[in-house]
Design a protein around this motif. Structure first.
Motif, PDB file in Angstrom:
ATOM      1  N   TYR A 395      34.035  62.065  29.397  1.00 19.69           N
ATOM      2  CA  TYR A 395      33.735  61.396  30.673  1.00 19.69           C
ATOM      3  C   TYR A 395      33.211  60.001  30.378  1.00 19.69           C
ATOM      4  O   TYR A 395      32.226  59.834  29.656  1.00 19.69           O
ATOM      5  CB  TYR A 395      32.653  62.167  31.449  1.00 19.69           C
ATOM      6  N   GLN A 396      33.886  59.007  30.927  1.00 25.65           N
ATOM      7  CA  GLN A 396      33.404  57.624  30.784  1.00 25.65           C
ATOM      8  C   GLN A 396      33.369  57.000  32.172  1.00 25.65           C
ATOM      9  O   GLN A 396      34.411  56.878  32.828  1.00 25.65           O
ATOM     10  CB  GLN A 396      34.325  56.822  29.868  1.00 25.65           C
ATOM     11  N   HIS A 397      32.183  56.674  32.603  1.00 21.42           N
ATOM     12  CA  HIS A 397      31.977  56.044  33.912  1.00 21.42           C
ATOM     13  C   HIS A 397      32.659  56.831  35.032  1.00 21.42           C
ATOM     14  O   HIS A 397      33.370  56.290  35.875  1.00 21.42           O
ATOM     15  CB  HIS A 397      32.488  54.597  33.874  1.00 21.42           C
ATOM     16  N   GLY A 398      32.475  58.135  34.974  1.00 20.11           N
ATOM     17  CA  GLY A 398      32.979  58.981  36.050  1.00 20.11           C
ATOM     18  C   GLY A 398      34.423  59.426  35.891  1.00 20.11           C
ATOM     19  O   GLY A 398      34.885  60.293  36.629  1.00 20.11           O
ATOM     20  N   GLU A 399      35.145  58.822  34.956  1.00 17.52           N
ATOM     21  CA  GLU A 399      36.547  59.217  34.732  1.00 17.52           C
ATOM     22  C   GLU A 399      36.588  60.217  33.585  1.00 17.52           C
ATOM     23  O   GLU A 399      35.892  60.035  32.580  1.00 17.52           O
ATOM     24  CB  GLU A 399      37.383  57.989  34.341  1.00 17.52           C
ATOM     25  N   ARG A 400      37.428  61.238  33.725  1.00 14.65           N
ATOM     26  CA  ARG A 400      37.515  62.182  32.606  1.00 14.65           C
ATOM     27  C   ARG A 400      38.925  62.179  32.010  1.00 14.65           C
ATOM     28  O   ARG A 400      39.919  62.002  32.725  1.00 14.65           O
ATOM     29  CB  ARG A 400      37.117  63.590  33.025  1.00 14.65           C
ATOM     30  N   ARG A 401      38.974  62.371  30.689  1.00 12.10           N
ATOM     31  CA  ARG A 401      40.266  62.430  30.002  1.00 12.10           C
ATOM     32  C   ARG A 401      40.179  63.465  28.887  1.00 12.10           C
ATOM     33  O   ARG A 401      39.169  63.537  28.176  1.00 12.10           O
ATOM     34  CB  ARG A 401      40.618  61.058  29.428  1.00 12.10           C
ATOM     35  N   SER A 402      41.240  64.209  28.735  1.00 12.14           N
ATOM     36  CA  SER A 402      41.242  65.277  27.732  1.00 12.14           C
ATOM     37  C   SER A 402      41.136  64.696  26.321  1.00 12.14           C
ATOM     38  O   SER A 402      41.689  63.632  26.018  1.00 12.14           O
ATOM     39  CB  SER A 402      42.524  66.087  27.855  1.00 12.14           C
ATOM     40  N   ILE A 403      40.444  65.425  25.460  1.00 11.15           N
ATOM     41  CA  ILE A 403      40.295  65.034  24.052  1.00 11.15           C
ATOM     42  C   ILE A 403      41.382  65.742  23.243  1.00 11.15           C
ATOM     43  O   ILE A 403      41.577  66.953  23.378  1.00 11.15           O
ATOM     44  CB  ILE A 403      38.896  65.418  23.539  1.00 11.15           C
TER      45      ILE A 403
END
Lengths: 449, 491
Positions: A395-403
């Motif tokens: 999660y970066q600044h409210g955005e999420r992305r799969s690792i």
């Protein structure tokens, strides 16, 4: 006289004829039916009808011999009793098991599921085929559900001893698990998972399981590498329960007495975790499908606080460990050659005094660990360390992305102190109930340094 | 009328002979099983299989100078499998009486919409081969009598544990667990297979926990054997104690490894677990049929570095994964998996072969009667190369030497991971200092081409493998080998 009554009567009679004065018997009868599917076809349908019995025989010296068997014929039971008696002549006298002083105490009165719904393998298969179709049609990238299963199980657990204890409990469980796989051209295959359990087929949250598995796997399609480093890590309820379960020696009185634990007897009362964390074992939690009324020694189960506001307040006990440590019984015995201890249904909560307020949406940069894998390989339970692969998101600044692929590593005892927040919402899972747990400064190793 | 009398007589005989089951699995079961298999075929099944099992296990634990537990366990059961087209039904039960066998067959048939032929109808029996009895052929009947007494085993385990106590510094706890697992199986199936075997697996795992201040080290060693009744008395106490003491000494104050990408040298023997997990499982037809392996369509193609040749077999005397027949009654084989980097064969059980077209390899295995057989590994190892271990280590300037691997797993996307029980840094071609906390992460398809050097010192080690048909005994093995680059999880 049903199968179990006949079994118990046989054991009483055989013990008498073998001149065995003190003994007990525990076991389980189970009937299962399960199906799995693959590519629009039934992959396998299976059923089992099993029984397992463990007898313990006390030698006049106090030593106890055990034997287990699945052969409940007269001959099989007689062999098991005779074998247990023989073993009792060579068994250690130190730490010998005792009858639980509460083996005849009243059990909790809870509403248990009634007779099992009549469900055929055909109905389970039809249902799962429809589920597969729904999952695969949810997105063009969906390829298959390599691991899936729908099952129903009915069990009867029992315990008796030669001084009059008789326990018996029926339970039923229906389970659905889905591990769909999705893959986009030129990208790695990704998986997600969801599990549901209910006391009956009609109560199973099939829609929820489908939705969760689909959402998870799709959320992992857009993935990226993560640089190695230290991050705030949020453990999902299932991840934190799995991690704590791998280090259960922390509160296992048997392991503590055997010096196979991260705890010592004198640790009761110590602040071993952040004050925002409370943990108990809650066998009769309303969402625990199994809801065991008694443990392997016939002791009634009960809610037992383990950590209260981060303070270690109790261990989990069998009759012997409670006696040795001078602590109350907790109803956690697992009977075997040596009686051990295990939790029934962990319940991790935000402490009542906690004041922290954090949210994923407001986080600058954190890692959310949704599912830990390979716990058997990546935890050193007595060393207290772990290094585990996981599925999750950044999660970066409210955005999420799969690792894409990474491990989370740390030491359990310092980690418990590094907890900075426990979520308000709890999720009930088959293995326990928990809230999300936030930990500062854990090591993440990505595939790009 | 004569036919009716004959049918009734045959059914009585079948029931009577099944009642003799506890005497021995063998010829006495021919008549009842012939009858049941015939009924299954007459009901419309393409194939019917009975797997009967009797088992006697003994677990023992010695800890901190005391015998902690002695736990015998007896079990008996049957697994009945029925195929019809692409479907199969499987039923297991602990009831091996005539009625129990019949009920299990009936239930398996009903899963596929089939019913037993009505009473009194004449049904042709299935002709079974003459009993192929590996217990007799390989002189295994006497194993139980040759096994040492519980007292003898406990005495030796206590001496092993005493040696550990003496050798290991900063010891807080030490122990040794031993397992004897005697198993008798009989397989009868409608294609005429009628075979019996006795297996004897024994293993001992020694472990120690060392504590000094805040430093802790947990170390373990396992040995295992197939078919040597007095194996547990042959455990070498000094060798076990020395191995544990050395590893604990190295790891107690070791630093954590820094996460990153490293060239890695895997030590021989248990280092082979990486091939087992990262590649072996992906060559099982259980994965091929679901296309959950990147290799499902790569037979005859280069899937690994040309330095790599690998085998899976059940024939090596005494190895933990050896067997005379698999759990579907097929004699054991040696299967060439990869030759000079080219994929040559998959591991196939009966159903896997039927679904994928790859030939059966005697690899149908199961934990016990409650699991249907599936394609599983036996003794799996990478063959030796031309280099010495020293040459392999010297070829790495800055990397990791994985002297002892822990367990691992592989997922349906081919991602694998392993814990490293003992790791050392390699600096300037030399092994320098121990590090802890390493996990190896990668994908099967990615790592296979990166195994670039194999040494000439192949070694093997026993292990347990858990998968779709339960936990089975296996051997892993390899020589020292070099992997060009792998992701290492650490701190």
């Amino acid at each position: 006289m049903d199968r179990i009554e006949a079994l118990l009567a046989s054991v009483h009679r055989l013990a008498g004829s073998l001149d065995i004065k003190k003994y007990d018997l525990s076991g389980r009868v189970s009937e299962d039916i399960s199906v799995s599917v693959q590519g629009g076809r039934v992959d396998q349908m299976s059923a089992s009808d099993s029984i397992g019995v463990l007898v313990r025989v006390w030698h006049p010296s106090g030593a106890v011999g055990v034997a287990s068997t699945s052969d409940i014929s007269e001959g099989g039971l007689e062999t098991a009793l005779a074998m247990a008696r023989e073993v009792s002549t060579q068994a250690p006298r130190e730490d010998a098991p005792i009858f639980s002083p509460e083996a005849t105490a009243a059990l909790a009165e809870v509403e248990m599921p009634q007779a099992l719904e009549p469900v055929t393998a055909g109905l389970l298969a039809e249902t799962l085929l429809r589920v597969e179709q729904r999952v695969l049609s949810a997105h063009p990238a969906m390829q298959s559900i390599p691991y899936n299963g729908l099952s129903q199980q009915a069990t009867t657990s029992f315990y008796l001893h030669s001084e009059g204890a008789t326990r018996r409990q029926k339970a039923a469980r229906c389970s659905l698990y889905l591990y769909p796989k999705a893959e986009e051209v030129g990208r790695r295959g990704r998986m997600g998972n969801a599990v549901r359990q209910a006391a009956s087929f009609s109560g199973l949250d099939i829609d929820g399981c489908v939705e969760e598995s689909v959402q998870k796997v799709l959320s992992h399609l857009d993935y990226e590498k993560i640089p190695s480093g230290r991050y705030v890590v949020v453990f999902s309820p299932s991840a934190i329960l799995a991690l704590l379960g791998a280090f259960s020696n922390l509160w296992n009185a048997r392991h503590i007495l055997d010096q196979k634990s991260l705890s010592r007897p004198e640790d009761i009362g110590k602040q071993i975790a952040s004050p925002c964390l409370s943990l108990s074992d809650y066998p009769l939690h309303p969402y625990n499908i199994r809801m065991p009324l008694f443990d392997g020694e016939g002791t009634p189960t009960r809610k037992t606080a383990i950590l209260s506001d981060g303070q270690l307040v109790s261990f989990l006990h069998c009759a012997n460990t409670a006696m040795v440590m001078g602590q109350p019984l907790t109803g956690h015995a697992v009977v075997g050659a040596r009686v051990s201890v295990d939790a029934h249904y962990l319940h991790l909560q935000r402490a009542q005094s906690a004041t922290s307020a954090l949210s994923l949406e407001a986080a600058d940069d954190l890692v959310y660990v949704d599912k830990l894998t390979a716990l058997h390989a990546g935890t050193q339970a007595l060393q207290g360390s772990f290094s585990l692969p996981f599925d999750g998101w950044r999660y970066q600044h409210g955005e999420r992305r799969s690792i894409e692929a990474a491990t989370v590593a740390g030491d359990l005892l310092p980690m418990l102190q590094q907890i900075v927040h426990v979520g308000h919402e709890e999720k009930a899972l088959p293995s326990g109930a928990a809230a999300e747990v936030w930990v500062e400064g854990l090591s993440i190793a990505g595939s790009e340094s | 009328m004569a036919l009716q009398v004959e049918i009734q007589r045959a059914e009585k005989l079948a029931a009577h002979q099944a009642s003799q089951i506890y005497e021995a699995f063998g010829e006495s079961l021919r008549v009842p099983l012939t009858r049941l298999l015939g009924w299954g075929r007459a009901a419309g099944a393409d194939f019917v299989e009975f797997f009967l099992e009797r088992r006697a296990e003994l677990n023992m634990a010695v800890e901190n100078g005391q015998v902690r537990s002695i736990s015998p366990s007896l079990s008996v059961g049957v697994g009945v499998r029925v195929f019809r087209g692409h479907q199969d039904g499987f039923v297991s039960s602990n009831d091996v009486s005539w009625n129990g066998l019949r009920r299990a067959l009936e239930q398996a048939l009903s899963m596929l919409g089939l019913v037993l032929p009505s009473g009194g109808r004449w049904v042709p029996d299935v002709a079974l081969e003459p009993l192929r009895d590996y217990a007799v052929l390989r002189q295994k009947e006497g194993w139980r009598a040759q096994m040492p007494s519980i007292g003898e085993i406990c005495e030796h385990l206590l001496s092993v544990e005493a040696a550990i106590t003496k050798e290991v510094k900063h010891r807080q706890f030490s122990g040794i667990n031993a397992l004897q697992d005697w198993q008798e199986v009989l397989v009868a199936s409608s294609d005429g297979i009628f075979a019996r075997d006795i297996r004897l697996h024994q293993t001992a795992a020694a472990n120690a926990l060392c504590v000094e201040g805040t430093h802790r080290a947990q170390v373990a060693e396992r040995e295992g054997n197939f078919g040597h009744p007095r194996f547990l008395l042959d455990l070498d106490r000094e060798a076990i104690a020395t191995a544990l003491a050395e590893r604990a000494g190295h790891l107690l104050h070791a630093d954590f490894v820094q996460a990153g990408e490293y060239p890695v040298v895997m030590a021989n023997a248990f280092g082979g677990v990486i091939f087992h997990e990262a590649c072996g499982h992906l060559l099982e037809t259980t994965q091929v049929e679901k296309k959950t392996t990147p290799f499902w369509d790569k037979k005859g193609q280069m899937i690994a570095n040309e330095a790599l040749t690998a085998w899976d077999e059940g024939l090596s005397e005494g190895l933990f994964g050896s067997l005379d027949m698999d759990d579907e009654g097929m004699p054991a084989q040696r299967t060439l998996l990869i030759e000079d980097g080219v994929l040559r064969n998959f591991l196939a059980d009966r159903l896997g072969s039927q679904k994928t077209g790859h030939p059966r390899t005697g690899s149908g295995r199961r934990q016990d009667h409650s699991f249907a057989a599936a394609s599983r590994m036996r003794n799996t190892y990478i063959g030796p190369g031309l280099h010495t271990p020293e040459e392999v280590i010297a070829s790495v300037d800055h990397g990791l030497y994985c002297k002892k691997l822990g367990g691992g797993s592989v997922g349906a996307t081919g991602d694998f991971n392993f814990g490293v029980a003992e790791a050392w840094l390699i600096e300037g071609g030399k092994i320098t200092r121990p590090v802890k906390g390493a996990t190896l992460i990668g994908t099967a398809a990615g790592i296979m081409p990166k195994i670039s050097m194999c040494a000439n010192d192949i070694g093997t080690a026993p292990g347990f493998c858990g998968s779709v048909s339960g936990r089975v005994y296996v051997t892993v093995g390899q020589p020292h080998l070099r992997v060009e680059q792998i992701t290492v999880g650490g701190r």
